[in-house]
Design a protein around this motif. Structure first.
Motif: not given
Length: 337
Positions: A197-198, A201, A204-205
């Motif tokens: 999940q990290r 993220q 996506a960043l």
């Protein structure tokens, strides 16, 4: 008198009498087909002329196209790098998994019965039992400390249940993890999906940052094209005045400058694609060697035909937009007196 007078009807038909001729300007109308052929012919002429002017001054034209190419190559390379990164991690095991570390005093038979109950749970896809001996053997092999651990009297590692979830919903995973923590056989529970999940993220960043960088550099491309077309307009100011004096419309005057901006953008997009391709070619060898060290067959994907058309088309559109902005502001200000 012997002379006879000829009838008036015969006089009107006599060749000696001439009809009056009309004099003055004559108005001729052009058909729609002629106008269309003239319009298309002028477009073809301006398209050829923009390339002639581009190669007539290769230094200044090439520098402008190179600036556009560098501005476009940076976000394109970042976007391609993110795509390759996502493809590299896609082969890793991203299925949600929960590691359940059991109590040291838990009996193996009880743990086996509990594992069977968990396999019957609809939220659980699979359950794998790792005994303390297996865990120690894997740790010795992975850490390279086999000789140091061989002298230990007691095995410090507990037994582990690897519980693979049937879904990837965060709420279901947390509910399953809470149920596992509530068991008396459980010492601790680790949700191994947290790093995935990290990673998602962070990806996506990075993608949003690349889009922001692309937007800023696209504005830079527009400013470069606007400034270049403005200089072209100033250099041809006298020519524009003459064309307007003889009746040339603004559309007729702006057409060559629009094609010039389109030419700058198209060449800049092609150079940007070439720069990204060369960068991928330079990095392909080291990346393949690093992947082989980790036992992976990963290879970098270069910018294919999709990137070629995307960069060339997007750059051409930016060049055309910048030229239109420059022409709309400066052409109307040039008027004959």
């Amino acid at each position: 008198m012997n002379q006879r007078i000829k009838p008036a009807s015969r006089l009107s038909n006599s060749p000696a009498v001439e009809r009056p001729r009309t004099t003055g300007a004559v108005t001729a109308r052009t058909s729609g087909g002629d106008r269309l052929r003239s319009w298309l012919g002028h477009h073809r002429e301006m398209w050829r002329e923009c390339w002639v002017r581009f190669f007539a001054s290769p230094m200044s034209s090439g520098m402008t196209a190179l600036v556009i190419a560098i501005a476009l190559a940076l976000p394109a390379a970042l976007q391609l790098g993110l795509t390759n990164f996502q493809r590299a991690v896609a082969g890793w095991d991203g299925q949600p998994q929960i590691s359940v570390f059991l109590q040291k005093r838990a009996k193996e038979a009880v743990v086996a019965d509990w594992a069977e109950d968990l396999r019957a749970d609809p939220l659980v896809a699979a359950v794998t039992y790792i005994s303390p001996e297996q865990a120690l053997a894997e740790f010795q092999q992975a850490s390279g400390l086999g000789d140091a651990l061989a002298g230990m009297e007691n095995n410090p590692l507990p037994a582990v249940l690897l519980v693979r979830s049937a879904g990837s919903d965060n709420s279901d995973l947390e509910a399953l993890a809470e149920r596992l923590r509530a068991s008396a056989l459980t010492d601790s529970v680790v949700l191994d999906m947290a790093w995935v999940q990290r990673l998602a993220q962070l990806t996506a960043l990075g993608r949003r940052m690349s889009l922001g960088l692309a937007f800023l550099l696209a504005l830079g491309v527009l400013l470069v094209v606007v400034n270049s077309i403005r200089l072209h307009i100033e250099n041809r100011r006298e020519e524009i005045l003459v064309v307007k004096l003889v009746g040339g419309t603004d559309a007729f005057v702006r057409r060559p400058f629009l094609y010039t901006g389109l030419c700058y953008g198209l060449v800049g997009g092609l150079i940007a694609w070439l720069l990204v391709s060369v960068g991928v070619w330079l990095l392909a060898g080291p990346v393949s060697g690093l992947a082989n060290l980790y036992g992976s067959g990963f290879r970098l994907d270069g910018p294919g035909v999709t990137y070629l058309f995307g960069l060339a088309g997007g750059a051409a559109l930016l060049g055309l937009t910048g030229a239109w902005l420059a022409v709309a502001r400066h052409i109307s200000a040039i008027q004959p007196r």
